[in-house]
Design a protein around this motif. Structure first.
Motif, PDB file in Angstrom:
ATOM      1  N   LEU A 201      30.391 -18.515   1.322  1.00 44.30           N
ATOM      2  CA  LEU A 201      31.062 -19.748   0.426  1.00 44.30           C
ATOM      3  C   LEU A 201      31.787 -20.609   1.653  1.00 44.30           C
ATOM      4  CD1 LEU A 201      32.929 -17.744  -2.052  1.00 44.30           C
ATOM      5  CD2 LEU A 201      30.503 -18.620  -2.494  1.00 44.30           C
ATOM      6  N   TYR A 202      31.186 -21.867   1.400  1.00 44.10           N
ATOM      7  CA  TYR A 202      31.810 -23.020   2.187  1.00 44.10           C
ATOM      8  C   TYR A 202      32.630 -23.846   1.543  1.00 44.10           C
ATOM      9  CZ  TYR A 202      28.398 -21.063   5.780  1.00 44.10           C
ATOM     10  OH  TYR A 202      27.700 -20.424   6.486  1.00 44.10           O
ATOM     11  N   ASN A 203      33.931 -24.123   1.799  1.00 43.59           N
ATOM     12  CA  ASN A 203      34.672 -25.018   0.882  1.00 43.59           C
ATOM     13  C   ASN A 203      35.153 -26.249   1.979  1.00 43.59           C
ATOM     14  OD1 ASN A 203      36.439 -25.918  -1.117  1.00 43.59           O
ATOM     15  ND2 ASN A 203      37.965 -24.711  -0.225  1.00 43.59           N
ATOM     16  N   PHE A 204      34.626 -27.340   1.719  1.00 37.66           N
ATOM     17  CA  PHE A 204      35.207 -28.299   2.619  1.00 37.66           C
ATOM     18  C   PHE A 204      35.980 -29.303   1.877  1.00 37.66           C
ATOM     19  CE2 PHE A 204      31.284 -26.981   4.705  1.00 37.66           C
ATOM     20  CZ  PHE A 204      31.857 -26.948   5.970  1.00 37.66           C
ATOM     21  N   LEU A 205      36.413 -28.964   0.604  1.00 35.97           N
ATOM     22  CA  LEU A 205      37.323 -29.778  -0.099  1.00 35.97           C
ATOM     23  C   LEU A 205      38.857 -29.822   0.298  1.00 35.97           C
ATOM     24  CD1 LEU A 205      36.326 -28.212  -3.600  1.00 35.97           C
ATOM     25  CD2 LEU A 205      35.892 -30.449  -2.685  1.00 35.97           C
ATOM     26  N   PRO A 206      39.878 -30.877   0.030  1.00 40.72           N
ATOM     27  CA  PRO A 206      40.967 -30.969   0.730  1.00 40.72           C
ATOM     28  C   PRO A 206      41.987 -29.951   0.100  1.00 40.72           C
ATOM     29  CG  PRO A 206      40.513 -32.916  -0.872  1.00 40.72           C
ATOM     30  CD  PRO A 206      39.288 -31.972  -0.821  1.00 40.72           C
ATOM     31  N   PRO A 233      40.715 -21.323   1.412  1.00 38.30           N
ATOM     32  CA  PRO A 233      41.367 -22.285   1.561  1.00 38.30           C
ATOM     33  C   PRO A 233      40.807 -23.707   1.814  1.00 38.30           C
ATOM     34  CG  PRO A 233      41.184 -21.113   3.506  1.00 38.30           C
ATOM     35  CD  PRO A 233      40.521 -20.445   2.494  1.00 38.30           C
ATOM     36  N   ALA A 234      41.428 -24.877   2.038  1.00 39.57           N
ATOM     37  CA  ALA A 234      40.938 -25.961   2.409  1.00 39.57           C
ATOM     38  C   ALA A 234      40.112 -26.013   3.649  1.00 39.57           C
ATOM     39  CB  ALA A 234      42.073 -27.168   2.451  1.00 39.57           C
ATOM     40  N   ASP A 235      38.809 -26.357   3.823  1.00 41.56           N
ATOM     41  CA  ASP A 235      38.030 -26.098   5.068  1.00 41.56           C
ATOM     42  C   ASP A 235      37.695 -24.846   5.477  1.00 41.56           C
ATOM     43  OD1 ASP A 235      37.571 -28.985   5.160  1.00 41.56           O
ATOM     44  OD2 ASP A 235      39.391 -29.468   6.334  1.00 41.56           O
ATOM     45  N   GLY A 236      37.764 -24.039   4.527  1.00 44.41           N
ATOM     46  CA  GLY A 236      37.700 -22.683   4.696  1.00 44.41           C
ATOM     47  C   GLY A 236      36.199 -22.061   4.145  1.00 44.41           C
ATOM     48  N   VAL A 237      36.158 -20.754   4.978  1.00 45.91           N
ATOM     49  CA  VAL A 237      34.722 -20.236   4.658  1.00 45.91           C
ATOM     50  C   VAL A 237      35.147 -18.450   4.321  1.00 45.91           C
ATOM     51  CG1 VAL A 237      32.419 -19.377   5.735  1.00 45.91           C
ATOM     52  CG2 VAL A 237      33.597 -21.599   6.231  1.00 45.91           C
ATOM     53  N   ALA A 238      34.471 -18.068   3.709  1.00 52.48           N
ATOM     54  CA  ALA A 238      34.483 -16.665   2.940  1.00 52.48           C
ATOM     55  C   ALA A 238      33.121 -16.060   2.568  1.00 52.48           C
ATOM     56  CB  ALA A 238      35.674 -16.548   1.807  1.00 52.48           C
ATOM     57  N   SER A 239      33.187 -14.744   2.756  1.00 52.11           N
ATOM     58  CA  SER A 239      31.727 -13.946   2.385  1.00 52.11           C
ATOM     59  C   SER A 239      32.217 -12.976   1.313  1.00 52.11           C
ATOM     60  CB  SER A 239      31.263 -13.346   3.479  1.00 52.11           C
ATOM     61  OG  SER A 239      30.870 -14.282   4.518  1.00 52.11           O
ATOM     62  N   VAL A 240      31.051 -12.900   0.507  1.00 56.63           N
ATOM     63  CA  VAL A 240      31.041 -11.967  -0.627  1.00 56.63           C
ATOM     64  C   VAL A 240      29.585 -11.058  -0.471  1.00 56.63           C
ATOM     65  CG1 VAL A 240      31.036 -11.487  -3.226  1.00 56.63           C
ATOM     66  CG2 VAL A 240      32.213 -13.294  -2.121  1.00 56.63           C
ATOM     67  N   LEU A 241      29.925  -9.756  -0.598  1.00 55.36           N
ATOM     68  CA  LEU A 241      28.671  -8.786  -0.705  1.00 55.36           C
ATOM     69  C   LEU A 241      28.160  -8.365  -2.076  1.00 55.36           C
ATOM     70  CD1 LEU A 241      29.876  -6.403   2.356  1.00 55.36           C
ATOM     71  CD2 LEU A 241      28.272  -8.384   2.338  1.00 55.36           C
ATOM     72  N   ILE A 242      26.918  -8.596  -2.235  1.00 52.64           N
ATOM     73  CA  ILE A 242      26.452  -8.294  -3.483  1.00 52.64           C
ATOM     74  C   ILE A 242      25.292  -7.201  -3.224  1.00 52.64           C
ATOM     75  CG2 ILE A 242      24.871  -9.347  -5.378  1.00 52.64           C
ATOM     76  CD1 ILE A 242      25.816 -11.954  -4.749  1.00 52.64           C
ATOM     77  N   VAL A 243      25.310  -6.146  -4.135  1.00 54.34           N
ATOM     78  CA  VAL A 243      24.364  -4.898  -3.987  1.00 54.34           C
ATOM     79  C   VAL A 243      23.635  -4.752  -4.906  1.00 54.34           C
ATOM     80  CG1 VAL A 243      24.266  -2.629  -3.502  1.00 54.34           C
ATOM     81  CG2 VAL A 243      26.418  -3.924  -2.575  1.00 54.34           C
ATOM     82  N   ILE A 244      22.224  -4.768  -5.013  1.00 53.21           N
ATOM     83  CA  ILE A 244      21.259  -4.638  -5.981  1.00 53.21           C
ATOM     84  C   ILE A 244      20.278  -3.564  -5.600  1.00 53.21           C
ATOM     85  CG2 ILE A 244      21.445  -6.948  -6.610  1.00 53.21           C
ATOM     86  CD1 ILE A 244      18.767  -7.580  -5.410  1.00 53.21           C
ATOM     87  N   ARG A 245      19.511  -3.213  -6.644  1.00 45.97           N
ATOM     88  CA  ARG A 245      18.484  -2.223  -6.490  1.00 45.97           C
ATOM     89  C   ARG A 245      17.203  -2.740  -7.182  1.00 45.97           C
ATOM     90  NH1 ARG A 245      20.464   2.286  -8.831  1.00 45.97           N
ATOM     91  NH2 ARG A 245      19.123   2.018 -10.610  1.00 45.97           N
ATOM     92  N   PRO A 246      16.241  -3.153  -6.017  1.00 45.84           N
ATOM     93  CA  PRO A 246      15.009  -3.513  -6.680  1.00 45.84           C
ATOM     94  C   PRO A 246      14.281  -2.543  -7.157  1.00 45.84           C
ATOM     95  CG  PRO A 246      15.296  -4.239  -4.309  1.00 45.84           C
ATOM     96  CD  PRO A 246      16.344  -3.158  -4.596  1.00 45.84           C
ATOM     97  N   GLU A 247      13.720  -2.776  -8.565  1.00 45.98           N
ATOM     98  CA  GLU A 247      13.040  -1.880  -9.370  1.00 45.98           C
ATOM     99  C   GLU A 247      11.532  -1.984  -9.560  1.00 45.98           C
ATOM    100  OE1 GLU A 247      14.543   0.561 -10.169  1.00 45.98           O
ATOM    101  OE2 GLU A 247      16.534  -0.062 -10.300  1.00 45.98           O
ATOM    102  N   GLU A 248      11.025  -3.392  -9.011  1.00 45.34           N
ATOM    103  CA  GLU A 248       9.607  -3.663  -9.067  1.00 45.34           C
ATOM    104  C   GLU A 248       9.283  -4.118  -7.893  1.00 45.34           C
ATOM    105  OE1 GLU A 248       9.003  -6.627 -12.061  1.00 45.34           O
ATOM    106  OE2 GLU A 248      10.277  -5.533 -13.663  1.00 45.34           O
ATOM    107  N   ARG A 249       7.778  -4.092  -7.452  1.00 46.81           N
ATOM    108  CA  ARG A 249       7.349  -4.757  -6.310  1.00 46.81           C
ATOM    109  C   ARG A 249       7.020  -6.082  -6.545  1.00 46.81           C
ATOM    110  NH1 ARG A 249       6.369   0.770  -5.819  1.00 46.81           N
ATOM    111  NH2 ARG A 249       7.010   1.701  -3.833  1.00 46.81           N
ATOM    112  N   GLY A 250       6.828  -7.028  -5.712  1.00 46.23           N
ATOM    113  CA  GLY A 250       6.408  -8.361  -5.790  1.00 46.23           C
ATOM    114  C   GLY A 250       7.415  -9.466  -5.101  1.00 46.23           C
ATOM    115  N   THR A 251       7.342 -10.620  -5.371  1.00 46.57           N
ATOM    116  CA  THR A 251       8.176 -11.772  -4.831  1.00 46.57           C
ATOM    117  C   THR A 251       8.951 -12.254  -5.828  1.00 46.57           C
ATOM    118  OG1 THR A 251       6.533 -12.227  -2.947  1.00 46.57           O
ATOM    119  CG2 THR A 251       8.219 -13.805  -3.613  1.00 46.57           C
ATOM    120  N   PHE A 252      10.351 -12.541  -5.629  1.00 47.50           N
ATOM    121  CA  PHE A 252      11.297 -12.816  -6.939  1.00 47.50           C
ATOM    122  C   PHE A 252      12.196 -13.610  -6.329  1.00 47.50           C
ATOM    123  CE2 PHE A 252       9.937  -8.484  -7.322  1.00 47.50           C
ATOM    124  CZ  PHE A 252       9.096  -8.404  -8.374  1.00 47.50           C
TER     125      PHE A 252
END
Length: 274
Positions: A201-206, A233-252
């Motif tokens: 996440l990139y927050n460049f708001l004041p 915070p203002a002009d701050g950066v943060a990261s969030v981890l998301i865990v999923i399990r693919p159930e099908e084969r292909g491009t999504f």
């Protein structure tokens, strides 16, 4: 008889008379015999006459050599003709590469989400090698921008009918004060195994804001992590981890909504499950 002219002429005359008689003897039936036929052969007198006159006839060996030389000359002419034909043979020109047509603009779908979905991230968004300007030298065209938050480098190469050349570059900045970026892990994606994606996440708001990150539900995967929230915070950066399990084969497409009190964003990333 050298030096004795009278004796020489008499000897020559007697020799010619003797040769004449020897040549005519076989014609008399009463005098025909093996001896007269041998004496009547002209070859018997060819040598002495050639020696006396100094004008000997060419021998058969010399004639054979001359024929061989003529044959060599004929072969040489044939080689020259072949070489001449090879020089005048037209070599087909290699076909020139086809002109690349300018790609059509990709429509940007706007799904039923709080914010327009950003998911088109090409390396080149426009290419028009045959664009023609107006009489004033200006070129106007509609350019749908891609979803990438970046600085595009616009390069223009121009030429006139008189052969004058020109070039110019221009920076085209695509930016918004808040956006989210998805990245896949370095290891491969496998069906039935957990997959961890990172939402940056990139927050460049004041001012600071709290952002809720929610993956969009889909049938090709199972969400293993819960919705996350991050305070930036203002002009701050943060990261969030998301865990999923693919159930099908292909491009999504894996879609994420990032909703904040001041500003939000929605983006997607292409995931290929082999």
């Amino acid at each position: 008889v050298e030096g004795q002219r009278a004796v020489g002429w008499v000897t020559t005359a007697l020799a010619i008379l003797l040769i004449f008689l020897a040549l005519t003897l076989p014609a008399v039936p009463a005098l025909t015999s093996g001896l007269t036929r041998a004496l009547g052969n002209p070859l018997v007198y060819a040598g002495p006459l050639a020696w006396v006159s100094g004008c000997g006839a060419p021998t058969p060996q010399v004639v054979e050599k001359t024929v061989e030389v003529e044959k060599v000359v004929e072969k040489t002419i044939e080689v020259e003709k072949v070489v001449e034909v090879e020089k005048t043979t037209d070599i087909p020109a290699a076909p020139s590469p086809a002109t690349t047509a300018a790609p059509a603009a990709t429509p940007l779908p706007i799904p039923a989400e709080p914010y327009p979905l950003r998911h088109i991230f090409p390396e080149t968004i426009y290419w028009a090698p045959e664009a023609l300007t107006g009489a004033d030298g200006a070129l106007a065209f509609d350019l749908p921008l891609a979803d990438t938050i970046t600085t595009w480098k616009l390069t223009a190469l121009a030429s006139t009918r008189n052969g004058d050349l020109g070039a110019a570059t221009y920076d085209l900045v695509v930016f918004q004060d808040f956006f989210v970026e998805l990245t896949l892990p370095d290891e491969g994606v496998r069906a039935g195994e957990p997959l961890t994606l990172t939402a940056t996440l990139y927050n460049f708001l004041p001012e600071a804001q709290t952002v809720n990150v929610t993956p969009a539900a889909d049938t090709w995967y199972t969400l293993l992590s819960e919705a996350s929230a991050a305070t930036l915070p203002a002009d701050g950066v943060a990261s969030v981890l998301i865990v999923i399990r693919p159930e099908e084969r292909g491009t999504f497409l894996f879609r994420v909504n990032a909703a904040g009190a001041q500003m939000g964003d929605a983006t997607a990333i292409e995931v290929t499950v082999p």
